[in-house]
Write a protein that holds these residues in place. Structure first.
Motif, PDB file in Angstrom:
ATOM      1  N   GLU A 141       0.856  -1.182   0.000  1.00  0.00           N
ATOM      2  CA  GLU A 141       0.000   0.000   0.000  1.00  0.00           C
ATOM      3  C   GLU A 141       0.891   1.230   0.000  1.00  0.00           C
ATOM      4  O   GLU A 141       1.974   1.238   0.566  1.00  0.00           O
ATOM      5  CB  GLU A 141      -0.890   0.001   1.250  1.00  0.00           C
ATOM      6  N   THR A 159      -4.883   6.656   0.230  1.00  0.00           N
ATOM      7  CA  THR A 159      -4.036   5.471   0.114  1.00  0.00           C
ATOM      8  C   THR A 159      -4.392   4.767  -1.191  1.00  0.00           C
ATOM      9  O   THR A 159      -5.499   4.928  -1.721  1.00  0.00           O
ATOM     10  CB  THR A 159      -4.236   4.495   1.290  1.00  0.00           C
ATOM     11  N   THR A 161      -3.252   0.952  -3.543  1.00  0.00           N
ATOM     12  CA  THR A 161      -2.431  -0.260  -3.671  1.00  0.00           C
ATOM     13  C   THR A 161      -1.668  -0.261  -4.989  1.00  0.00           C
ATOM     14  O   THR A 161      -0.838  -1.115  -5.216  1.00  0.00           O
ATOM     15  CB  THR A 161      -3.304  -1.530  -3.575  1.00  0.00           C
TER      16      THR A 161
END
Length: 176
Positions: A141, A159, A161
């Motif tokens: 992440e 955030t 990935t």
């Protein structure tokens, strides 16, 4: 003239017995209890957050009956945290804060990824900015930060990935 005694905060706040399972780290927060306290509050924040929030509260009676449960804490692996405690007296007065303790919630068995490199804006339209960077296969992440100026404090804006992020700056939209 009345002299008001200073209410002593919980002392000796410390972190011990860290254990990682999956994406969570469990640990114990220890402290020296305050005489005549009726309750305790644990405040915490991620190291990058500005404000502390209440993480846990428990009464002095709960602490006497099940100290381990009161001291047990959980945090997400991959973050740094800061914690402090206060005691609440029988009259409802909250003490000053204790010492601040830091938790580096890292799994020692996992190799840390490299910091992102080659940051580039790949698309920009009005308040919408998409940027990308070189992916590191060890990263699970990415935490994205923004600052108004290079020397200002950075704040978390999201955030992802993936090695790309689209930022929509609401302040810029309001000015159009």
């Amino acid at each position: 003239c009345e002299i008001t005694p200073i209410l002593l905060a919980p002392s000796g706040v410390a972190i011990s017995e860290k254990s990682v399972e999956g994406t969570k780290m469990s640990f114990l927060i220890g402290f020296n209890p305050v005489e005549n306290a009726s309750a305790y509050t644990i405040y915490g924040k991620k190291a990058t957050d500005k404000e502390y929030e209440v993480i846990k509260t428990f009464t002095a009676k709960e602490y006497q009956e099940d100290e381990l449960a009161c001291r047990a804490m959980i945090a997400s692996v991959g973050e740094n945290y800061q914690y402090y405690m206060t005691a609440t007296m029988e009259d409802g007065t909250e003490t000053a804060k204790s010492n601040v303790v830091e938790l580096e919630a890292l799994d020692p068995s996992i190799e840390l990824p490299e910091k992102p490199s080659d940051l580039k804006i790949t698309e920009q339209k009005d308040a919408l900015k998409t940027f990308a960077w070189t992916k590191d296969d060890k990263a699970t992440e990415y935490v994205v930060y923004r600052s108004e100026k290079a020397d200002d404090d950075f704040v978390v804006i999201g955030t992802t990935t993936e090695a790309t992020y689209t930022d929509m700056d609401q302040a810029l939209l309001a000015n159009h």
